[in-house]
Design an enzyme around this catalytic site. Structure first.
Site, PDB file in Angstrom:
ATOM      1  N   CYS A 276       0.732  -1.038   0.001  1.00  0.00           N
ATOM      2  CA  CYS A 276      -0.156  -0.055   0.020  1.00  0.00           C
ATOM      3  C   CYS A 276       0.962   1.224   0.012  1.00  0.00           C
ATOM      4  CB  CYS A 276      -0.960   0.000   1.098  1.00  0.00           C
ATOM      5  SG  CYS A 276      -0.256  -0.135   3.019  1.00  0.00           S
TER       6      CYS A 276
ATOM      7  N   HIS B   4      -2.598   6.849   3.608  1.00  0.00           N
ATOM      8  CA  HIS B   4      -0.979   7.135   3.608  1.00  0.00           C
ATOM      9  C   HIS B   4      -0.453   8.317   2.650  1.00  0.00           C
ATOM     10  CE1 HIS B   4      -0.701   3.210   5.173  1.00  0.00           C
ATOM     11  NE2 HIS B   4      -0.197   2.491   4.329  1.00  0.00           N
TER      12      HIS B   4
END
Lengths: 352, 352
Positions: free
Chosen positions: B133, B258
Site C-alpha cells: 500500500c 498514507h
C-alpha cells in the site's frame, strides 16, 4: 542566596508556551543569575509566575523594564522582536532572540552552542539569534556529522508537533481530539472535516487524525516560510552558504517534539559504524538506535528531554556517501527555550 | 439480473479491513461478475456480508471453494497466500494477490494498471501481484512523471496510516486516543507511554500523539521490510531495476490514507509547469496544489476516494532536475482493494 553582582536577566514573552519552559529550565539549571525579570504583553502584566522556587510578578513590555538588564531572552512574535530587541540593546542589554526577525541578518549570529558557539562572539547589533525549532531539532546531530564527513546535500521531511504553533496549536489539537476520540469517525470520506468543522485553530486544516503539509506562510514558487527557514538557517549555522537543501514541512497530531527524516549526502563514502561513533559521543546528542530491540526515538520518549535523539541510522543502499537518519528533538526545549537559555548562560559567563 | 456466462470471482480474506473495502468497491463498480464467492478463515465462515446489495455467506478457505472460480482476489497474510494461491491456480483460477508472498517473484508480474497494465499479460505462474500500500500510494503519480521526464533517483518519507496494519491497527489507535483525549497528557516526559501502557497493539510504540519510525520487520543493515518493499517494488513496477531509492517509513496517528513526501530527481531539467501538466491529466491522479488558496492534499480529504492526490509541487531550489511532491492515497482503496479489483476486472475483460 547571594545574588549581588550577578547579571540581571529579562525573560520577554514569559507567559507563552516557550516562556513557560524557559522558566522551568532556569529553575533546573545552576543558578547564575541575579534578578530574573519577567516581561510579557500588558494583558499578562501583574500575573505571578514561579521561577527558581519564587513567585515573580510579570511586568508589561516597556522601555523601563530593560533598565539594568544585562541579558534579555526574547520569545515573542517577529514584529514585536523587530521593534523591542533594538530598544533592549539601546538600554544596554545583549538580546538572545528566538523570533525570525533577525536570524538571516548578516550582523546577527545564528547560534547553536554545540555547533557554532564561536559565532556568538561577533554580534555588532548586540543581538544573537536562535534558530527555528525545526532546524534546531536536527542541526546538532548534523553539525557533528558535518564536522567529520563534510556535508554536501540534505533532503529533509518534518513531522512537526502542534506546540510549534504555540498554546493555540496545543489547544486546537486537544479540542479536535476530544471531538473524534471515542467515535468511529476517521475512515469514511469527510468524517474528520465534518467533526472538526471550521475550528482548525492556527492550522489550515484539521490536525487530529490528519497530517497537514503546511507550516508558516507562502513564499515564492510554492515553498512555505518554514521550509525556507530550515534551508537558510541550516546553511548559515553550518557555514555552508551553498548547501543544497530540499525540505518538506508537515504538521502531525503530536503535542510536543518535532521529528525529521534526513537524507544527508557527504563528501566521501561514509559508514554506519563511523556515523554511530560520532553520534554516540557528540555533545547534545543521544544515539538511540537498535531496531532489533525496538529502540528508535519517538516523541513519546523525547518530550521533556534536552538532547537531539537520533535513530534509524542507515547508509543509503544505492549511494555510499549518503546516510538516512530519524531525528527527534523537543521543540519547546532544545528547539527554543533551551537553546536560548544556553546562549544566555554562555553570554553571562563571558561578561563576568 | 442475467449473470449466466459471466466469470466467477472469489474474494479470499473477505472479512478483513481490505476485504470489506473490496466488497464496497464491487458493489459500486459496473457489475461484470457472475457469482461472487466470499472466502475467509474458518473462524468467519457462516457470517453473511453484503455485496452488490445481496447477503452472501462466507465460506471457509478450502480447496473446493475454488471449484469453477475464474479469478480469485486474495488479501490474506503472506504465509496463507504462499500456500493457497497456487492451490487456486491449480483449480483453474487466475489469482490477483495483495500479499507480499509473490511480488518479487520474476515469474509474477507486479501490476498497477495506470503504470504497467501490459505486464499482467505475462503471468507464467497464473498469479498477478499487487504492490504494498505504501508503494501504491505514490507510484501512479511517479509513473506518469517518469514516462515524461525519466526518473533517476527517489528519496521518500512516509506518513502511514494505522489501517495499513489492518483492523488491529485501527483498534489500537482508537483505544489509545480515548485514553489521552480530554486529558492534559502529552507534553510532559513519559505521559503518553504511561497512559497507553503496554497496549500498543500491532505497533512497537504508542501511536496516539506520537509518530513511530518503524513498519514491518527488521531486514539487513537496519532497514525495515516496509522500506525495502517501497524500493524493490517501485523498481519492478517502473522497470528501473537499478533506480536509487532511499526510504524511511513512519507510522502516524491517522486512521486511513498514507501520505508521502517525495524528492524525485530526473534525467534532465524539469519545470513545475511541465510536472503540473502531466499530473493534471494523468489517469488516476488528482492535482490539488494551490497553497495560496489553502489547497494541498491531506488524509482528511483523500480518505474514501480512488485517486492518488498530489500537491506541494515544487522544483528543488538547488537542483533543476529534482521535484518535491506531497502525495496522498487511500491505503485501503487504491493502496490495496481498488488496485486488486482493477486488475481482476481487466483480467475478466481479457477472458471474455
Amino acid at each position: 542566596m547571594e545574588r549581588t553582582g550577578r547579571p540581571t536577566l529579562a525573560v520577554v514573552g514569559a507567559t507563552g508556551a516557550v516562556g513557560t519552559v524557559m522558566l522551568e529550565i532556569l529553575s533546573q539549571h545552576a543558578d547564575i543569575w541575579g534578578e530574573i525579570r519577567l516581561v510579557a504583553s500588558p494583558r499578562s502584566a501583574g500575573r505571578k509566575l514561579a521561577v527558581r522556587g519564587e513567585q515573580v510578578e510579570v511586568s508589561a513590555l516597556a522601555e523601563e523594564v530593560f533598565d539594568g538588564v544585562d541579558i534579555a531572552m526574547f520569545d515573542v512574535p517577529d514584529e514585536v522582536a523587530a521593534v523591542w530587541a533594538p530598544i533592549a540593546v539601546a538600554k544596554g542589554a545583549v538580546v538572545v532572540d528566538n523570533s525570525g526577525a533577525f536570524r538571516m541578518d548578516p550582523d546577527v549570529p545564528l547560534v547553536v552552542p554545540e555547533v557554532n558557539a564561536h559565532a556568538a562572539r561577533r554580534r555588532p547589533r548586540g543581538i544573537v539569534a536562535t534558530p527555528n525549532c525545526t532546524t534546531l531539532s536536527m542541526i546538532v546531530a548534523l553539525g557533528a556529522l558535518h564536522a567529520e564527513f563534510g556535508l554536501r546535500e540534505l533532503v529533509v521531511s518534518s513531522y512537526q508537533a502542534v506546540s510549534g504553533a504555540g498554546r493555540a496549536g496545543v489547544d486546537a489539537l486537544r479540542r479536535q481530539l476530544s471531538l473524534v476520540a471515542g467515535t468511529d469517525l476517521g475512515t469514511r470520506p469527510g468524517d474528520v472535516r465534518r467533526a472538526v468543522g471550521d475550528d482548525t485553530g492556527p492550522f489550515p486544516e484539521p490536525v487530529a487524525l490528519n497530517v497537514v503539509p503546511w507550516a508558516g506562510s507562502l513564499r515564492e514558487d510554492g515553498w512555505s516560510s518554514e521550509e525556507m527557514k530550515v534551508r537558510d538557517e541550516s546553511r548559515k549555522i553550518l557555514g555552508l552558504p551553498k548547501l543544497p537543501v530540499a525540505v518538506t514541512c508537515v504538521r502531525v497530531p503530536v503535542l510536543t517534539t518535532h521529528s525529521l527524516t534526513v537524507h544527508a549526502r557527504f563528501e566521501d563514502e561514509v559508514t554506519v559504524e563511523g556515523a554511530r561513533e560520532i553520534l554516540a559521543t557528540a555533545p547534545g546528542v543521544v544515539l538511540f538506535d537498535n531496531p532489533a530491540a525496538g529502540e528508535f526515538p519517538t516523541p513519546a520518549d523525547v518530550t521533556g528531554t534536552d538532547p537531539t535523539w537520533v535513530g534509524r541510522v542507515r547508509r543509503a543502499l544505492d549511494d555510499p556517501t549518503a546516510l538516512e537518519l530519524f531525528v527527534c528533538g523537543d521543540n519547546l526545549r532544545k528547539g527554543s527555550a533551551l537553546n536560548t537559555t544556553q546562549i544566555a548562560e554562555s553570554l553571562a559567563a563571558e561578561t563576568r
